[in-house]
Motif scaffolding. Sequence first.
Motif, PDB file in Angstrom:
ATOM      1  N   SER A 246     -18.816 -10.403   1.440  1.00  0.00           N
ATOM      2  CA  SER A 246     -19.091 -11.452   2.289  1.00  0.00           C
ATOM      3  C   SER A 246     -17.891 -12.286   2.811  1.00  0.00           C
ATOM      4  CB  SER A 246     -20.053 -12.352   1.762  1.00  0.00           C
ATOM      5  OG  SER A 246     -19.677 -12.820   0.443  1.00  0.00           O
ATOM      6  N   SER A 247     -16.989 -11.883   2.551  1.00  0.00           N
ATOM      7  CA  SER A 247     -15.433 -12.648   2.930  1.00  0.00           C
ATOM      8  C   SER A 247     -15.014 -12.331   4.383  1.00  0.00           C
ATOM      9  CB  SER A 247     -14.280 -12.198   1.860  1.00  0.00           C
ATOM     10  OG  SER A 247     -14.485 -12.626   0.630  1.00  0.00           O
ATOM     11  N   ASN A 248     -14.188 -13.251   4.839  1.00  0.00           N
ATOM     12  CA  ASN A 248     -13.192 -12.985   5.979  1.00  0.00           C
ATOM     13  C   ASN A 248     -11.986 -12.838   5.544  1.00  0.00           C
ATOM     14  OD1 ASN A 248     -15.527 -13.297   8.096  1.00  0.00           O
ATOM     15  ND2 ASN A 248     -15.433 -15.515   7.620  1.00  0.00           N
ATOM     16  N   VAL A 249     -11.524 -11.645   5.938  1.00  0.00           N
ATOM     17  CA  VAL A 249     -10.209 -11.466   5.683  1.00  0.00           C
ATOM     18  C   VAL A 249      -9.084 -11.338   6.919  1.00  0.00           C
ATOM     19  CG1 VAL A 249     -10.973 -10.072   3.634  1.00  0.00           C
ATOM     20  CG2 VAL A 249     -10.682  -8.862   5.710  1.00  0.00           C
ATOM     21  N   THR A 250      -7.778 -11.328   6.612  1.00  0.00           N
ATOM     22  CA  THR A 250      -7.025 -11.038   7.550  1.00  0.00           C
ATOM     23  C   THR A 250      -6.161  -9.932   6.858  1.00  0.00           C
ATOM     24  OG1 THR A 250      -6.899 -13.409   8.420  1.00  0.00           O
ATOM     25  CG2 THR A 250      -4.933 -11.825   8.840  1.00  0.00           C
ATOM     26  N   VAL A 251      -6.016  -8.802   7.685  1.00  0.00           N
ATOM     27  CA  VAL A 251      -5.518  -7.430   7.226  1.00  0.00           C
ATOM     28  C   VAL A 251      -4.575  -6.859   8.478  1.00  0.00           C
ATOM     29  CG1 VAL A 251      -6.021  -5.160   6.551  1.00  0.00           C
ATOM     30  CG2 VAL A 251      -7.457  -7.066   5.920  1.00  0.00           C
ATOM     31  N   ALA A 252      -3.360  -6.573   8.018  1.00  0.00           N
ATOM     32  CA  ALA A 252      -2.601  -5.829   8.862  1.00  0.00           C
ATOM     33  C   ALA A 252      -2.812  -4.198   8.155  1.00  0.00           C
ATOM     34  CB  ALA A 252      -1.113  -6.151   8.500  1.00  0.00           C
ATOM     35  N   TYR A 253      -2.846  -3.322   9.223  1.00  0.00           N
ATOM     36  CA  TYR A 253      -3.242  -2.074   9.060  1.00  0.00           C
ATOM     37  C   TYR A 253      -2.761  -1.227   9.923  1.00  0.00           C
ATOM     38  CZ  TYR A 253      -6.612  -2.551  12.644  1.00  0.00           C
ATOM     39  OH  TYR A 253      -7.146  -2.746  14.007  1.00  0.00           O
TER      40      TYR A 253
ATOM     41  N   LEU B 246      -6.022   3.357   1.709  1.00  0.00           N
ATOM     42  CA  LEU B 246      -7.449   3.776   1.693  1.00  0.00           C
ATOM     43  C   LEU B 246      -7.546   5.066   2.261  1.00  0.00           C
ATOM     44  CD1 LEU B 246      -9.641   0.556   2.539  1.00  0.00           C
ATOM     45  CD2 LEU B 246      -8.846   1.348   0.198  1.00  0.00           C
ATOM     46  N   PHE B 247      -8.408   6.011   1.474  1.00  0.00           N
ATOM     47  CA  PHE B 247      -8.554   7.448   1.867  1.00  0.00           C
ATOM     48  C   PHE B 247     -10.005   7.427   1.981  1.00  0.00           C
ATOM     49  CE2 PHE B 247      -4.704   7.319  -0.570  1.00  0.00           C
ATOM     50  CZ  PHE B 247      -3.857   7.946   0.021  1.00  0.00           C
ATOM     51  N   ILE B 248     -10.481   7.274   3.301  1.00  0.00           N
ATOM     52  CA  ILE B 248     -11.836   7.265   3.434  1.00  0.00           C
ATOM     53  C   ILE B 248     -12.640   8.532   4.040  1.00  0.00           C
ATOM     54  CG2 ILE B 248     -13.729   5.727   4.815  1.00  0.00           C
ATOM     55  CD1 ILE B 248     -11.613   3.573   4.945  1.00  0.00           C
ATOM     56  N   PRO B 249     -13.708   9.048   3.257  1.00  0.00           N
ATOM     57  CA  PRO B 249     -14.473  10.215   3.781  1.00  0.00           C
ATOM     58  C   PRO B 249     -15.287   9.725   4.763  1.00  0.00           C
ATOM     59  CG  PRO B 249     -14.991   9.551   1.558  1.00  0.00           C
ATOM     60  CD  PRO B 249     -13.989   8.654   1.952  1.00  0.00           C
ATOM     61  N   ALA B 250     -15.658  10.628   5.831  1.00  0.00           N
ATOM     62  CA  ALA B 250     -16.576  10.331   6.812  1.00  0.00           C
ATOM     63  C   ALA B 250     -17.955   9.553   6.489  1.00  0.00           C
ATOM     64  CB  ALA B 250     -16.884  11.635   7.616  1.00  0.00           C
TER      65      ALA B 250
ATOM     66  N   ILE C  10     -10.237   9.370   7.187  1.00  0.00           N
ATOM     67  CA  ILE C  10      -9.546   8.412   7.898  1.00  0.00           C
ATOM     68  C   ILE C  10      -8.785   7.714   6.685  1.00  0.00           C
ATOM     69  CG2 ILE C  10     -10.759   8.178  10.099  1.00  0.00           C
ATOM     70  CD1 ILE C  10     -12.157   5.844   9.138  1.00  0.00           C
ATOM     71  N   ILE C  11      -7.544   7.290   7.135  1.00  0.00           N
ATOM     72  CA  ILE C  11      -6.556   6.877   6.264  1.00  0.00           C
ATOM     73  C   ILE C  11      -6.200   5.465   6.698  1.00  0.00           C
ATOM     74  CG2 ILE C  11      -4.403   7.176   4.939  1.00  0.00           C
ATOM     75  CD1 ILE C  11      -4.700  10.265   5.207  1.00  0.00           C
ATOM     76  N   PHE C  12      -6.068   4.626   5.855  1.00  0.00           N
ATOM     77  CA  PHE C  12      -5.668   3.152   6.360  1.00  0.00           C
ATOM     78  C   PHE C  12      -4.556   2.605   5.391  1.00  0.00           C
ATOM     79  CE2 PHE C  12      -9.619   3.114   8.540  1.00  0.00           C
ATOM     80  CZ  PHE C  12      -9.403   2.686   9.681  1.00  0.00           C
ATOM     81  N   GLU C  13      -3.554   2.467   5.806  1.00  0.00           N
ATOM     82  CA  GLU C  13      -2.572   1.523   5.136  1.00  0.00           C
ATOM     83  C   GLU C  13      -2.860   0.183   5.263  1.00  0.00           C
ATOM     84  OE1 GLU C  13       1.483   2.428   6.572  1.00  0.00           O
ATOM     85  OE2 GLU C  13       1.334   4.776   6.128  1.00  0.00           O
ATOM     86  N   ILE C  14      -3.026  -0.628   4.027  1.00  0.00           N
ATOM     87  CA  ILE C  14      -3.633  -1.927   4.185  1.00  0.00           C
ATOM     88  C   ILE C  14      -2.528  -2.854   3.750  1.00  0.00           C
ATOM     89  CG2 ILE C  14      -5.289  -3.318   3.018  1.00  0.00           C
ATOM     90  CD1 ILE C  14      -6.559  -1.538   5.073  1.00  0.00           C
ATOM     91  N   HIS C  15      -2.422  -4.004   4.462  1.00  0.00           N
ATOM     92  CA  HIS C  15      -1.901  -5.068   3.625  1.00  0.00           C
ATOM     93  C   HIS C  15      -2.813  -6.378   3.571  1.00  0.00           C
ATOM     94  CE1 HIS C  15       1.570  -8.719   4.285  1.00  0.00           C
ATOM     95  NE2 HIS C  15       0.998  -8.633   3.008  1.00  0.00           N
TER      96      HIS C  15
END
Length: 157
Positions: free
Chosen positions: A74-81, A125-129, A147-152
């Motif tokens: 339920s959070s709002n987040v700021t993410v560079a990705y 994150l390594f995300i399966p379909a 899909i893969i996401f580099e997250i900060h």
Amino acid sequence: MTKKIFTLFAFLLLFSCSDSEPIAPSETVDYTAKNEQEIKEYLTKNNITTAQRTDSGLYYTISEQGTGTNPTVSSNVTVAYKGYLTNGQVFDQSTTAGVAFPLSNLIKGWQEGIPFFKPGGKGVLFIPAHLGYGGRPQGPIPAGSVIIFEIHLISVN
């Protein structure tokens, strides 16, 4: 005249529903096993030994812990990705300033994965379909893709 119109309509209806034009399939393809293998191969090929797997099939790594309170769905987040496929093709990327999102509006892989990070934390994150876009193509992302996401995680707002 009415009989001729009815006969023409019936002919057109039968012709348009012939076997040569199949109706959209109702079956859903299960990419789980294929995606699991693809993620494992990617991790091995790229010598990523610290990835952890959740019960849902999401894999993640944390390279920087960050500090503070972990976000919730339920959070709002700021993410560079940076988002890319296992072949390295980048399909989306934010600026270093990041983008603010309500986490509840994002794909399940982010809803599950982002709460592992604390503000300032970084990882992948390594995300399966089934936790991403499933069997639907999404722009440059083919159906059934890992899909893969580099997250900060910049902040929890």
